[in-house]
Design a protein around this motif. Structure first.
Motif, mmCIF file in Angstrom:
data_model
loop_
_atom_site.group_PDB
_atom_site.id
_atom_site.type_symbol
_atom_site.label_atom_id
_atom_site.label_comp_id
_atom_site.label_asym_id
_atom_site.label_seq_id
_atom_site.Cartn_x
_atom_site.Cartn_y
_atom_site.Cartn_z
ATOM 1 N N ASP A 1 38.825 1.881 -48.631
ATOM 2 C CA ASP A 1 40.007 2.617 -47.741
ATOM 3 C C ASP A 1 39.907 4.221 -47.255
ATOM 4 O O ASP A 1 40.431 4.646 -46.911
ATOM 5 C CB ASP A 1 40.996 2.019 -48.924
ATOM 6 N N ASN B 1 37.758 5.929 -45.040
ATOM 7 C CA ASN B 1 37.357 5.409 -44.109
ATOM 8 C C ASN B 1 36.830 4.136 -43.325
ATOM 9 O O ASN B 1 36.219 3.663 -43.345
ATOM 10 C CB ASN B 1 37.309 7.487 -43.147
ATOM 11 N N TRP B 2 36.748 4.088 -41.748
ATOM 12 C CA TRP B 2 36.314 3.571 -40.987
ATOM 13 C C TRP B 2 34.729 3.371 -40.802
ATOM 14 O O TRP B 2 34.601 1.952 -40.542
ATOM 15 C CB TRP B 2 36.169 3.116 -39.056
ATOM 16 N N ALA C 1 34.614 1.768 -44.523
ATOM 17 C CA ALA C 1 35.061 0.276 -44.009
ATOM 18 C C ALA C 1 33.786 -1.041 -43.696
ATOM 19 O O ALA C 1 33.551 -1.580 -43.813
ATOM 20 C CB ALA C 1 36.953 -0.135 -43.704
ATOM 21 N N CYS D 1 41.414 -2.558 -51.529
ATOM 22 C CA CYS D 1 42.536 -1.221 -50.717
ATOM 23 C C CYS D 1 43.746 -1.419 -50.387
ATOM 24 O O CYS D 1 44.521 -2.940 -51.021
ATOM 25 C CB CYS D 1 41.608 -2.147 -48.819
ATOM 26 N N ASN E 1 46.278 -0.364 -48.608
ATOM 27 C CA ASN E 1 46.657 -0.463 -47.604
ATOM 28 C C ASN E 1 46.485 -1.633 -46.559
ATOM 29 O O ASN E 1 44.674 -1.540 -46.011
ATOM 30 C CB ASN E 1 46.961 1.106 -47.557
ATOM 31 N N LYS F 1 44.714 -0.664 -43.076
ATOM 32 C CA LYS F 1 43.632 -0.193 -42.752
ATOM 33 C C LYS F 1 42.692 -1.313 -42.666
ATOM 34 O O LYS F 1 41.909 -1.268 -42.178
ATOM 35 C CB LYS F 1 42.535 0.420 -44.231
ATOM 36 N N ASN G 1 40.258 -2.129 -40.127
ATOM 37 C CA ASN G 1 38.709 -2.209 -39.772
ATOM 38 C C ASN G 1 38.208 -3.069 -38.961
ATOM 39 O O ASN G 1 37.151 -3.660 -38.029
ATOM 40 C CB ASN G 1 38.873 -2.347 -41.197
#
Length: 435
Positions: free
Chosen positions: A173, A175-176, A179, A372, A374, A377, A381
């Motif tokens: 989690d 960031n992109w 992920a 994760c 959230n 998120k 992804n």
């Protein structure tokens, strides 16, 4: 449409990609039906050593060593070795205090994990003889689940001299980018190595979280693989020399890069390393393919620069499109130009769609292993994972021409095993892969 050069070219490219990687579709079907590989109970508890190469890892090394000390496996059958390589921080002290045997190395001429492995293995073999039956290769940022050794012991007890495991991520989690890495590794464990093990063919080791028999290390007198991707080189060597690599659903976690620059540098090294391995072993793999060894074909598809062919397709269609338009229909008819244009659009669209579907499938099947906090998120992804994978396109081109050297990746996420598994997506529960 008539069979013109551009039609023929695009047809060949489509058929090649379809049939070359079709076996991975059957891997997916097999896993969806059978789930995780089932390992027989071990008849004996073997003795192991963890080998950890560390460069300025004082923030994370302690948590890894403690996760090893907390294994639900007899403590007298596990030892932990850390090679503190040219460290300028307190990595050595922190590792010793956590309970590891620490070797300090300061060879600035031969940089990289492979040289650290060569140095460390030689010292262990000289000082401990054949006390350990196998070694677990870990990076300093990793964390092992409590039943990691117990599950890996099952596959070693089956007779495998090399085995890989289930690679999860402790910072999905962030960031992109993190992920994207995490999703790929979950897919690699579940739908590639797990499927290979079920199909009784050789798997592939990747980075860390894998095991190698003391017999192989002693036979090499240390470690003899020194490309930029020594793990893939070793996997290819095994495929070319009939050493079957096993897989066990033993879970460990590692830290993923969170900046595009760090990711670019790391994946540039990987891509350059894949080129090195491919051009060193392609003849050996072809001989294996000629001898009907599926593992050689599988490894060839793994290390072959497939993205280069994709770029070639882009280039050919773009060139045909430009030249055809400039010739005002003399060199290419309007329907051929339309096909070249459509091929460019479809190439990007199909690439995005394939990675989207792979990400979606992995997320659904492995959702309970995604730590994760959230849910959004996780959903986001699904759409950024294809973009993450498509950034390999410029990396593939740059790696052809750029001189690449080994550069350590900085790790700063200091969490324990409990910290990771207690990170849940809202009210969803987590679990650990079991054999």
């Amino acid at each position: 449409m008539a069979i013109t050069p551009i039609v023929l070219f695009n047809g060949i490219m489509f058929l090649f990609y379809t049939f070359a990687y079709l076996y991975q579709f059957f891997f997916i079907i097999r896993v969806l039906i059978k789930g995780d590989v089932k390992l027989p109970p071990a008849k004996k508890q073997h003795k192991y050593a963890f080998f950890i190469a560390a460069h300025n890892e004082e923030e994370v090394i302690g948590n890894l060593v403690r996760s090893i000390k907390n294994q639900n496996y007899p403590a007298e059958l596990i030892e932990t070795f850390v090679v503190a390589d040219a460290c300028t921080d307190d990595t050595a002290r922190v590792a010793r205090e956590a309970g590891a045997v620490v070797y300090e190395r300061n060879d600035l001429a031969r940089k990289g994990k492979s040289w650290v492995m060569d140095y460390g293995f030689n010292r262990i073999l000289n000082e401990y003889g054949d006390e350990f039956e196998a070694f677990f290769i870990f990076d300093a940022d990793n964390i092992a689940s409590p039943d990691y050794v117990s599950i890996m012991n099952q596959v070693f007890d089956m007779g495998y001299l090399v085995s890989t495991s289930y690679r999860n991520s402790k910072n999905f989690d962030s960031n992109w980018i993190s992920a994207g890495y995490a999703t790929w590794y979950l897919r690699e464990g579940k739908f590639l190595n797990n499927a290979r093990m079920q199909s009784h063919t050789s798997c592939a080791v990747s980075g860390s979280g894998w095991m190698v028999s003391e017999k192989i290390i002693r036979g090499m007198h240390g470690w003899d693989f020194h490309t930029l991707t020594e793990d893939i080189q070793f996997s290819t060597f095994c495929a070319a020399n009939d050493i079957c690599i096993g897989y066990a659903p033993a879970e460990f976690f590692d830290e993923q890069p969170t900046t595009f620059q760090a990711s670019w540098v790391q994946r540039m090294r990987w891509t350059k390393g894949f080129y090195q391995v491919f051009f060193s072993y392609w003849k050996d793999l072809l001989r294996g393919i000629a001898a009907r060894k599926f593992s050689s074909y599988d490894m060839m598809m793994t290390i072959a620069p497939g993205m280069i062919l994709t770029l070639l397709s882009f280039f050919v269609n773009a060139t045909y499109l430009i030249v055809g338009n400039l010739s005002s229909g003399f060199l290419a008819k309007s329907n051929e130009i339309a096909m070249a244009s459509g091929s460019l659009v479809m190439s990007f669209t199909s690439m995005y769609s394939v990675f989207f579907l792979l990400g979606l499938l992995t997320t659904i099947v492995e959702y309970k292993h995604i730590h994760c906090s959230n849910k959004m998120k996780i959903v986001a992804n699904l759409f950024t994972f294809p973009l993450f994978m498509m950034t390999y396109i410029p990396i593939t081109v740059a790696a052809l021409f750029k001189k690449v050297e080994w550069v350590p990746t900085k790790h700063t996420i200091a969490v324990s095993f409990d910290d990771v598994v207690n990170t849940k997506a809202d009210t969803e529960s987590t679990s650990i892969p079991r054999s």
